[in-house]
Enzyme design. Structure first.
Site, PDB file in Angstrom:
ATOM      1  CG  ASN A 144      -1.842   1.186   1.291  1.00 54.26           C
ATOM      2  OD1 ASN A 144      -1.705   2.145   0.540  1.00 54.26           O
ATOM      3  ND2 ASN A 144      -2.802   1.129   2.203  1.00 54.26           N
ATOM      4  CE1 TYR A 181      -6.962   9.468 -11.538  1.00 58.37           C
ATOM      5  CE2 TYR A 181      -7.489  10.906 -13.384  1.00 58.37           C
ATOM      6  CZ  TYR A 181      -6.863   9.787 -12.884  1.00 58.37           C
ATOM      7  OH  TYR A 181      -6.120   8.978 -13.726  1.00 58.37           O
ATOM      8  CB  ALA A 186      -6.488  18.231  -7.211  1.00 58.87           C
ATOM      9  CE  LYS A 229      -3.460  10.229 -11.949  1.00 59.21           C
ATOM     10  NZ  LYS A 229      -2.364   9.266 -11.683  1.00 59.21           N
TER      11      LYS A 229
END
Length: 239
Positions: A53, A145, A147, A149
């Site tokens: 993780n 998402y 933000a 990337k």
């Protein structure tokens, strides 16, 4: 054999884009550790699975220690692990926001802050992080998402400067894929897929192998004078 003698770490490497990159790198001579929370969806010579993780700082340190003890070095890092939890901003919960930030941004930071300095110390290495066209253009319902990337692009440009500042040949780049036919898109209705395809100049969706080939280029000596760049692999997408 463009990666002969190299050791590569690919996060999110159990399936999808990560699996394509891991297998291509192995074919080109690298020893690959495919890091993922899930089990491997394939078998490939010279690709080793490792369950991790990337949001867990202690687990990342344990993995890094394991990889360094086994291989003695890490030459290539692909930050590919990522998730989506889409929703309009007015309806986006704290959990939806935090989980995407943790995996897509913090997860990229957690491994790079271990592996990047190791590359700097040994004098060479290549890091490629998988961003997205929505980090460039934005997208309705993907505030979290997009933000992350966009954040990956900022990290890429920063690390390209940091890890090479003392003269080390460490190159850091990002790929911003468009709509690519991974397992996620295979669940999307065909009419929407056709709509996505029409948004590109090439009139079709991408294939995982097409992203993997660009990643191979960026981690190999073929791109020896390229760093700090974000390469859009999107068929000429128009959003």
């Amino acid at each position: 054999m463009k990666l002969e003698g190299k050791v590569a770490v690919v996060t999110g490497g159990a399936k999808g884009l990560g699996a394509s990159m891991a297998q291509l790198f192995a074919k080109e001579g690298a020893k690959v550790i495919a890091v993922d929370m899930g089990e491997m969806s394939y078998t490939c010579e010279n690709v080793e699975g490792y369950q991790l993780n990337v949001t867990d700082v202690e687990a990342c340190q344990k993995f890094y220690d394991y990889a360094m003890e086994k291989y003695g070095k890490i030459d290539i890092l692909i930050n590919n692990a990522g998730i989506t939890r889409d929703g309009m901003t007015r309806k986006m919960t704290d959990d939806m926001w935090n989980l995407v930030i943790d995996v897509n941004l913090k997860g990229v930071f957690n491994l790079t802050r271990l592996i990047g300095p190791q590359m700097e110390d040994k004098g060479s290495g290549a890091i490629v992080s998988i961003s997205s066209v929505v980090g460039v253009f934005g997208n309705v319902g993907q505030a979290n998402y997009s933000a992350t990337k966009a954040g990956v692009m900022g990290l890429t440009k920063t690390w390209a400067k940091e890890f090479a500042r003392k003269g080390a040949n460490v190159r850091v780049n990002a790929i911003a894929p468009g709509y690519t036919m991974t397992d996620i898109l295979k669940t999307v209705p065909q009419d929407l897929l056709d709509k996505f395809a029409k948004m590109t100049m090439l009139g079709r969706l991408g294939q995982p192998e097409e992203i993997a080939s660009v990643a191979l280029f960026l981690v190999s000596d073929d791109s020896s004078y390229i760093t700090g760049q974000v390469i859009q692999v999107d068929g000429g997408m128009r959003l």
